[in-house]
Scaffold this active site. Structure first.
Site, PDB file in Angstrom:
ATOM      1  N   LYS A 140      38.211  38.687  68.797  1.00 45.20           N
ATOM      2  CA  LYS A 140      38.298  37.766  69.648  1.00 45.20           C
ATOM      3  C   LYS A 140      38.806  38.400  71.048  1.00 45.20           C
ATOM      4  O   LYS A 140      38.353  38.301  71.999  1.00 45.20           O
ATOM      5  CB  LYS A 140      39.355  36.885  68.939  1.00 45.20           C
ATOM      6  CG  LYS A 140      40.060  35.731  69.878  1.00 45.20           C
ATOM      7  CD  LYS A 140      40.956  34.706  68.971  1.00 45.20           C
ATOM      8  CE  LYS A 140      41.778  34.078  69.960  1.00 45.20           C
ATOM      9  NZ  LYS A 140      42.806  33.185  69.255  1.00 45.20           N
ATOM     10  N   ARG A 154      42.602  33.582  61.907  1.00 43.22           N
ATOM     11  CA  ARG A 154      42.369  33.381  60.531  1.00 43.22           C
ATOM     12  C   ARG A 154      41.866  32.195  60.406  1.00 43.22           C
ATOM     13  O   ARG A 154      41.463  31.461  59.108  1.00 43.22           O
ATOM     14  CB  ARG A 154      43.686  33.387  59.810  1.00 43.22           C
ATOM     15  CG  ARG A 154      44.734  32.624  60.355  1.00 43.22           C
ATOM     16  CD  ARG A 154      46.173  32.976  59.875  1.00 43.22           C
ATOM     17  NE  ARG A 154      47.407  32.417  60.639  1.00 43.22           N
ATOM     18  CZ  ARG A 154      47.825  32.687  62.009  1.00 43.22           C
ATOM     19  NH1 ARG A 154      47.332  33.641  62.446  1.00 43.22           N
ATOM     20  NH2 ARG A 154      48.825  32.031  62.173  1.00 43.22           N
ATOM     21  N   HIS A 212      43.362  39.020  31.300  1.00 43.05           N
ATOM     22  CA  HIS A 212      43.550  40.246  30.513  1.00 43.05           C
ATOM     23  C   HIS A 212      44.435  41.214  31.077  1.00 43.05           C
ATOM     24  O   HIS A 212      44.604  42.463  30.766  1.00 43.05           O
ATOM     25  CB  HIS A 212      42.256  40.894  30.158  1.00 43.05           C
ATOM     26  CG  HIS A 212      41.441  39.800  29.366  1.00 43.05           C
ATOM     27  ND1 HIS A 212      41.298  40.042  27.914  1.00 43.05           N
ATOM     28  CD2 HIS A 212      40.597  38.926  29.662  1.00 43.05           C
ATOM     29  CE1 HIS A 212      40.576  39.149  27.384  1.00 43.05           C
ATOM     30  NE2 HIS A 212      40.041  38.467  28.464  1.00 43.05           N
ATOM     31  N   LYS A 250      52.346  47.271  65.681  1.00 44.51           N
ATOM     32  CA  LYS A 250      50.952  47.615  66.538  1.00 44.51           C
ATOM     33  C   LYS A 250      51.467  48.385  67.620  1.00 44.51           C
ATOM     34  O   LYS A 250      51.056  49.428  67.956  1.00 44.51           O
ATOM     35  CB  LYS A 250      50.401  46.242  67.145  1.00 44.51           C
ATOM     36  CG  LYS A 250      49.635  45.750  66.116  1.00 44.51           C
ATOM     37  CD  LYS A 250      48.658  44.687  66.932  1.00 44.51           C
ATOM     38  CE  LYS A 250      47.782  43.577  66.338  1.00 44.51           C
ATOM     39  NZ  LYS A 250      47.468  42.499  67.261  1.00 44.51           N
TER      40      LYS A 250
END
Ligand code: G6Q
Length: 556
Positions: free
Chosen positions: A222, A285, A401, A521
């Site tokens: 973006k 998102r 499991h 960042k």
């Protein structure tokens, strides 16, 4: 004392929302929670034989059975009252009206416009954005068509057989998840890979065995400034040119961009004619159905992509128009608030019984936790209740499991969302019936468990009985859909987007910013030159960070 925390709604008639703990329904729910703490699902089902049909909703192709929850009719009534007192109706309308409900970034939140049909009107700053959305979709469709047909040729004249999406976070998780989810519908003659991590291994493995002459990179960012993506994009450029004889003109045939930042795209060397745009009112998102989905569209074709958008839209419309008591995302959102804030549940397990949805829980982690992992309200006050639950999960039956043990017999309460499909895309003998029997069995076992008497009656020795008891009363939702089609995927993703919206509205937080990812960042940018500098850098961090950096420098 703060009486009113923030205002929502149109400028004509703002609605004042009280802080969460001062909403009458909140306090009523706290009292109600105490009053039903001894009630079990077993009793609720025994008292109401129709409960399993009554506490269900079907809409937009999704059947939700929420009967196996620790709720009575009164719980639902109070939760719905809480939604009302939280201004959910007004906030939904505000979102669809294009109001700047992302207050901390002063942005509209209009991912719903990405899937609005041609001819619809959704205004952003007075401009109808739906035609803009369809213009980009048409451009994507034309490009995807050329790649899929072989009309678009690489620099050496070969057709493109490999597509590598380079992006991270919202510019990666959606495309990866959608590719896996819709794999059945993908063009099998093509290879699709995804690079996100700045760890060079991710890039090295993604291009392993690929011919640069047949490989297209989609640089999805973006901002077109993200460190990981730009690092990978430059590495991709070098890899591509190295494989194509070093002619910089090759970039035009092997790189396209998805971005909102035309200047940076040009600077990188990609012709803006090969750039697919989107807008600042689409959060990362929430962008898998924007041009960020270009790899998805190339993989499944424009028609399937549009079917997915139609599925999204169907759920959006259900969310926007259905009364809250029949509204899937509202009910699921409120139920998660109920467990998060009144039962101390810290997580939600999302358990798709569909192999193609193997990346869906990872996708939801970002959607839910980046959206609702917030500690201040819209008005900037520290919250005095828990917000965003931890979402996690794995496809069934594999999870059974491994970690299901803790869900069945551990000390923590873990509400589960089971997701199943009536039809499989790959009918093979009895596989699907066996798979689905596990969905129903797990939800049943969690809810009703196995008493000591039942265990004893099986001839279990007394000393072993406690180990074999299932307490039950463990909540789950079961979501049943017909078949995993592109439309079904769109419905499911929109469902969870709107669950997040509902939760965020009740918690009075900004579900659309992500300031929490910024600090790391910034600090990394400061540390990069300290790691690579030829001379010993003067380190001014804390003693731990200083020592780690020195040690890394010694051993790198
Ligand atoms: C998502 C976040 C984040 C973002 C990535 C990539 O909502 O904003 O995950 O998508 O940081 O950002 P760019 O697309 O700008 O590279």
């Amino acid at each position: 004392m703060i009486l009113f925390d923030f205002e929502i709604g149109s400028s004509v008639m703002p609605t004042i929302i009280a802080p969460l703990r001062q909403r009458p329904a909140w306090n009523a729910l706290a009292a109600h929670r105490k009053s039903i703490s001894g009630t079990t699902m077993k009793k609720l089902f025994a008292d109401d034989p129709a409960r399993g049909q009554r506490l269900t909703v079907e809409a937009a192709g999704v059947y939700l059975d929420y009967s196996k929850n620790r709720v009575t009719d009164e719980t639902i009534r109070l939760l719905l009252q809480l939604a009302g007192e939280s201004g959910l109706r007004e906030r939904i309308d505000a979102m669809f009206r294009g109001e700047k409900i992302n207050v901390s970034e002063n942005r509209s939140v209009l991912h719903v416009a990405l899937r609005a049909p041609k001819g619809a009107t959704i205004l952003h700053d007075g401009r109808n954005v739906v035609p803009d959305v369809h213009e980009v979709l048409d451009k994507m469709a034309a490009f995807a068509g050329r790649i899929r047909s072989g009309d678009w040729k690489g620099h050496t004249g070969k057709r493109i057989r490999n597509v590598v999406n380079v992006g991270i976070g919202g510019s990666d998780l959606g495309p990866v998840m959608a590719y896996e989810a819709l794999r059945f519908y993908t063009e099998r003659a093509m290879t699709f890979r995804f690079v996100s991590n700045v760890d060079g291994t991710d890039f090295a493995e993604a291009v392993h065995g690929l011919d640069a002459a047949e490989t297209l990179f989609i640089i999805s960012s973006k901002t077109f400034t993200t460190l990981e993506t730009m690092t990978n994009a430059h590495t991709a450029r070098a890899w591509s040119l190295a494989g194509l004889g070093g002619d910089a003109k090759a970039v035009a045939k092997h790189f396209v961009a998805v971005s909102t930042n035309a200047a940076k795209v040009s600077e990188f060397g990609i012709d803006t004619a090969n750039m697919f745009g989107f807008w600042d009112w689409v959060g990362g998102r929430y962008s898998m159905d924007s041009a960020i989905g270009l790899s998805t569209m190339i993989a499944v074709g424009p028609d399937r992509f549009r079917e997915m958008l139609a599925g999204f839209h169907e759920m959006d419309e259900h969310f926007r128009t259905a009364p809250f008591e029949r509204n899937l995302p509202v009910l699921m959102g409120l139920l998660s608030v109920w467990y998060n804030d009144f039962w101390d549940a810290q997580t939600v397990a999302v358990l798709p019984y569909e192999q193609y949805l193997k990346r869906f829980p990872a996708y939801l982690q970002q959607l839910t936790m980046e959206s609702n992992g917030k500690h201040v309200t819209l008005g900037g006050q520290r919250v005095d209740y828990d917000t965003g639950a931890i979402y996690w999960g794995e496809p069934g039956t594999n999870g059974q499991h491994s970690f299901y043990q803790l869900i069945h017999q551990g000390t923590r309460l873990i509400p589960c969302d089971f997701i199943g499909f009536a039809k499989t895309l790959n009918p093979l003998g009895a596989h699907h019936d066996i798979l689905m029997s596990n969905v129903f069995a797990q939800a049943e076992a969690l809810a009703f468990g196995k008493t000591p008497d039942e265990v004893k009656a099986e001839g279990t020795p007394d000393w072993l009985v406690p180990h074999r008891v299932f307490e039950g009363n463990r909540p789950s939702n079961v979501l049943l859909l017909d078949k995993l089609t592109p439309a079904a995927l769109g419905r499911l993703v929109s469902l969870y987007e709107m669950v997040v919206f509902t939760q965020g509205t009740v918690w009075s937080i900004d579900s659309f910013d992500q300031w929490g990812v910024e600090l790391g960042k910034v600090l990394a940018q400061r540390i990069i030159p300290e790691l690579s500098s030829a001379t010993e850098p003067a380190l001014a961090h804390d003693s731990s960070t200083n020592a780690l950096i020195r040690r890394y420098r010694q051993h790198r």
